[in-house]
Design a protein around this motif. Sequence first.
Motif, PDB file in Angstrom:
ATOM      1  N   UNK A   1       0.842  -1.194   0.000  1.00  0.00           N
ATOM      2  CA  UNK A   1       0.000   0.000   0.000  1.00  0.00           C
ATOM      3  C   UNK A   1       0.880   1.249   0.000  1.00  0.00           C
ATOM      4  N   UNK A   2       0.529   2.253  -0.816  1.00  0.00           N
ATOM      5  CA  UNK A   2       1.366   3.461  -0.884  1.00  0.00           C
ATOM      6  C   UNK A   2       1.424   4.179   0.454  1.00  0.00           C
ATOM      7  N   UNK A   3       2.594   4.698   0.760  1.00  0.00           N
ATOM      8  CA  UNK A   3       2.786   5.396   2.036  1.00  0.00           C
ATOM      9  C   UNK A   3       3.751   6.548   1.818  1.00  0.00           C
ATOM     10  N   UNK A   4       3.804   7.452   2.772  1.00  0.00           N
ATOM     11  CA  UNK A   4       4.759   8.548   2.699  1.00  0.00           C
ATOM     12  C   UNK A   4       6.164   8.019   2.955  1.00  0.00           C
ATOM     13  N   UNK A   5       7.154   8.729   2.414  1.00  0.00           N
ATOM     14  CA  UNK A   5       8.540   8.308   2.608  1.00  0.00           C
ATOM     15  C   UNK A   5       9.176   9.003   3.811  1.00  0.00           C
ATOM     16  N   UNK A   6       8.389   9.745   4.543  1.00  0.00           N
ATOM     17  CA  UNK A   6       8.893  10.376   5.758  1.00  0.00           C
ATOM     18  C   UNK A   6       7.883  10.159   6.880  1.00  0.00           C
TER      19      UNK A   6
ATOM     20  N   UNK B   1      -4.035   6.739   3.316  1.00  0.00           N
ATOM     21  CA  UNK B   1      -5.300   6.006   3.352  1.00  0.00           C
ATOM     22  C   UNK B   1      -6.299   6.597   2.370  1.00  0.00           C
ATOM     23  N   UNK B   2      -7.202   5.742   1.908  1.00  0.00           N
ATOM     24  CA  UNK B   2      -8.235   6.175   0.963  1.00  0.00           C
ATOM     25  C   UNK B   2      -9.164   7.186   1.614  1.00  0.00           C
TER      26      UNK B   2
ATOM     27  N   UNK C   1      -8.431   9.364   3.918  1.00  0.00           N
ATOM     28  CA  UNK C   1      -7.744  10.651   3.980  1.00  0.00           C
ATOM     29  C   UNK C   1      -7.768  11.352   2.621  1.00  0.00           C
ATOM     30  N   UNK C   2      -7.545  10.593   1.547  1.00  0.00           N
ATOM     31  CA  UNK C   2      -7.578  11.162   0.202  1.00  0.00           C
ATOM     32  C   UNK C   2      -8.961  11.690  -0.141  1.00  0.00           C
ATOM     33  N   UNK C   3     -10.014  10.936   0.200  1.00  0.00           N
ATOM     34  CA  UNK C   3     -11.385  11.371  -0.085  1.00  0.00           C
ATOM     35  C   UNK C   3     -11.735  12.623   0.713  1.00  0.00           C
ATOM     36  N   UNK C   4     -11.284  12.669   1.964  1.00  0.00           N
ATOM     37  CA  UNK C   4     -11.546  13.846   2.785  1.00  0.00           C
ATOM     38  C   UNK C   4     -10.924  15.090   2.164  1.00  0.00           C
ATOM     39  N   UNK C   5      -9.658  14.981   1.756  1.00  0.00           N
ATOM     40  CA  UNK C   5      -8.993  16.120   1.135  1.00  0.00           C
ATOM     41  C   UNK C   5      -9.637  16.497  -0.186  1.00  0.00           C
TER      42      UNK C   5
END
Length: 416
Positions: free
Chosen positions: A229-234, A316-317, A319-323
């Motif tokens: 699953x994609x995640x931030x690198x920091x 997370x999906x 979080x993306x939908x909220x933004x």
Amino acid sequence: MRLLRAIKTFFEREFRLRGYKRKLIIVFFHAVFLLILTIVLQYTSFIRLDEIDFLKSAAILKHSIFHIDEKPWSKNVVFLDVSKDPAIADDDEYGPPDSTLKGAQRVITDRFKLAKLFSILNAHPNDFKYVICDVLFDKPGPGDSVLKPQIEKLHKVVVSSIWENGKLDTPIFKVTSGVVNYAAINKSVFSKIPIYYKDSLKSLPVCLFEKTTSYRYSENRFLTFLNGKPTFNTVIPEFYYRPADMVTPFAKKNINTYYLGELLAYPGCFNVLKNKFIIIGDFQNDMHITYLGKMPGSLILWNAYLTLYNHQVTISLRWLLMLLVFYFLISYWIIIHPDRKLQEIHKKIRVPFLTSFLVSYISFIGLLVLINIFSYFYFGAFVSLFYIATYLTFIQVVIDKLPQWKKNLYEYILNF
């Protein structure tokens, strides 16, 4: 029913606007662009002042106002301070002094004491959680022959390595290690730890996270993944533990911090370590400036591990939908109704020096602060304030001036 009728009336009026469908498509793609921009700003190790200011304010709000102060595994962690256990290395036998140290001698941690500690742990291999040994073993030192068999036998340990002078300084022992380089503003104020350093080197908290869970990080040319699953690198650590939480036994409460030599002098010292995460480091001299003040590097690593354990860096999906919803509404306001600004509020507060740009900027900052508070506390993810607010203000000014620019261009062409 009144609300439904109001919504129906609103959209009936909106659909009568000139070029509404075309503008609606532009609004959607603009919201997607803002979403991508947010991810890029958060994904990189680039540190921004707006992050520092927001994180400091959020910490004050959380800890001082709402008195929310989690201490994960407070009964399962012990801190071992090695600041009182130095050993002076002989330069002729063990090499020149570190370039960062003054004087002709090289001060290192007493490796005989570390060997004794690890021998005790090796006698109880299944009775402690894991060891974070935030000590650099990049150069030889007195006691290596005693330490080597004990630390290499100790399977539940991860030690520090560091990228310096264009190369990775790894331990001289065969032991798992992770990078402890931090990302900081102007090499001073720390806020982030990378998942991957220099594209392929995993940080120490990540190594510990993978050793103690079934989760695994991977990366390709562009993205970092957590179990696919994609995640931030920091990771922006949540500072669950701060220096004030490191209380020595003499305080008679929250007994969790010991000096290494003093602990080894206790007859039943393993009882202190039993079923614990053991964090070893120099808690007096290895200090880093954070948005909450000075903090030991070893404590930062422990907080970063806890943050990873709570999966607060996954994209997370929800979080993306909220933004996307928030950015769609902001884009809708800017593109379809550029005339509906804050002039009336501007008149009411009667501040004549506020220009239209400044009023717009304040409004966008306010909206983004609200979005960021929700995003940070609910999803554990940061949303950029300064850069996105600046961009939105610029776009609003362009849309506002566009009709006049078109008119001026038309008159220029006619008069040419």
